[in-house]
Design a protein around this motif. Sequence first.
Motif, mmCIF file in Angstrom:
data_model
loop_
_atom_site.group_PDB
_atom_site.id
_atom_site.type_symbol
_atom_site.label_atom_id
_atom_site.label_comp_id
_atom_site.label_asym_id
_atom_site.label_seq_id
_atom_site.Cartn_x
_atom_site.Cartn_y
_atom_site.Cartn_z
ATOM 1 N N ARG A 1 0.761 -1.190 -0.067
ATOM 2 C CA ARG A 1 0.011 0.060 0.032
ATOM 3 C C ARG A 1 1.034 1.322 0.104
ATOM 4 O O ARG A 1 0.476 2.184 -0.554
ATOM 5 C CB ARG A 1 -0.803 0.247 1.259
ATOM 6 C CG ARG A 1 -1.959 -1.166 1.107
ATOM 7 C CD ARG A 1 -2.956 -1.149 2.219
ATOM 8 N NE ARG A 1 -3.849 -2.081 2.438
ATOM 9 C CZ ARG A 1 -3.619 -3.284 2.831
ATOM 10 N NH1 ARG A 1 -2.589 -3.684 3.321
ATOM 11 N NH2 ARG A 1 -4.557 -4.296 2.737
ATOM 12 N N TYR B 1 -2.390 0.382 -9.794
ATOM 13 C CA TYR B 1 -1.412 1.390 -9.815
ATOM 14 C C TYR B 1 -1.461 2.144 -10.865
ATOM 15 O O TYR B 1 -0.472 2.069 -11.837
ATOM 16 C CB TYR B 1 0.051 0.772 -9.423
ATOM 17 C CG TYR B 1 0.133 0.126 -8.073
ATOM 18 C CD1 TYR B 1 0.296 0.795 -6.924
ATOM 19 C CD2 TYR B 1 -0.148 -1.382 -7.873
ATOM 20 C CE1 TYR B 1 0.465 0.514 -5.855
ATOM 21 C CE2 TYR B 1 0.339 -1.838 -6.697
ATOM 22 C CZ TYR B 1 0.406 -0.910 -5.509
ATOM 23 O OH TYR B 1 0.545 -1.677 -4.241
ATOM 24 N N ASN C 1 1.747 4.357 -11.504
ATOM 25 C CA ASN C 1 3.109 3.761 -11.511
ATOM 26 C C ASN C 1 3.499 3.608 -12.914
ATOM 27 O O ASN C 1 2.788 3.262 -13.757
ATOM 28 C CB ASN C 1 3.388 2.858 -10.716
ATOM 29 C CG ASN C 1 3.384 2.997 -9.206
ATOM 30 O OD1 ASN C 1 2.074 3.151 -8.517
ATOM 31 N ND2 ASN C 1 4.324 2.729 -8.619
ATOM 32 N N ASN D 1 4.394 6.191 -5.746
ATOM 33 C CA ASN D 1 3.752 6.376 -7.425
ATOM 34 C C ASN D 1 4.780 6.480 -8.394
ATOM 35 O O ASN D 1 4.553 6.001 -9.572
ATOM 36 C CB ASN D 1 2.839 7.649 -7.543
ATOM 37 C CG ASN D 1 1.758 7.632 -6.648
ATOM 38 O OD1 ASN D 1 1.093 6.611 -6.293
ATOM 39 N ND2 ASN D 1 1.165 8.706 -6.165
#
Length: 305
Positions: A97, A122, A125, A101
Amino acid sequence: MIPNNRGTAMTEWTILGAGALGCVMAGLLRGRGEPVSLLLSERHRGHLHPSLDLITLAGRHQLVHTRPLFAEQAGQIRRLLVLTKAYQVVPALQALRGLPNETPIILLHNGLGVAEQVLALYPQNPLIVGVSSHGAMKEGPWLVRHTGRGETWLGPANPAANAHAGLADALAGALGQIRWSPDIARLQHRKLAINAVINPLTACHRIRNGQLLEPRFNAVLAQLSEEVHQVMAALGEQEPLEDFRRRLHKVIELTATNYSSMHQDLAHGRPTEIDYITGYVLKHAGHLPVPVCRQLYNEVKKLGG
């Protein structure tokens, strides 16, 4: 071990997946002096983190030291190499978690269909996907053997990944032949097509790859390769059927003494990646007839995969 002579601090590689390939990759990176951490599961918490024992291609034993890391330390991850089985990727990443990023995520697993789920998990990312033909085998707890040096291709799964094409060069010192391809989807489809023929057939018949060239498999190889090829063609693959068959036979010959990963998974009572290999073919077959693919899928499922 080759020392670090760059004079500057090196960015650590974090490996998620302490299986055969993950441990071999850790060993190859450490052998080039790269810092490596290994993300461990909860069952390793409280245990002494051992050194890996890597048996190199030359047959030498090499002790590999890595830094242990757990999910709550995800904020420390700067480069994430994901080397789990396809069905393990999303559950493992969900636990991270605190992953920054800006941390690039590199997926190296068999099959297709996972990257889309990771992008949803995500979205910010940089996501890099790849294919690799390095061979690895686990021979015991924390004992792995590097069985073959292959080639690796990486490419972008989202626009943010394009800024990290240099990671291919950063890995090349340890892994050997590794390149960046903007058209990584084509290479993924080509690898999946090979896996969709070899893996389920060898798993169901409990044989080594090379045994597929015995005359008794001529008919099923011809039909299965045609089914897989027509689905890949529908997805945009332009490789002619005969070229695909020549490539398939070459891979079978080069890996003749190997057991496929799906064979090994069934033999050891583990789940297989059938849903991400043959399952992917079935999902994209549409109205195309693929009876052998479907039969093999059902058989692997029945055997526990």
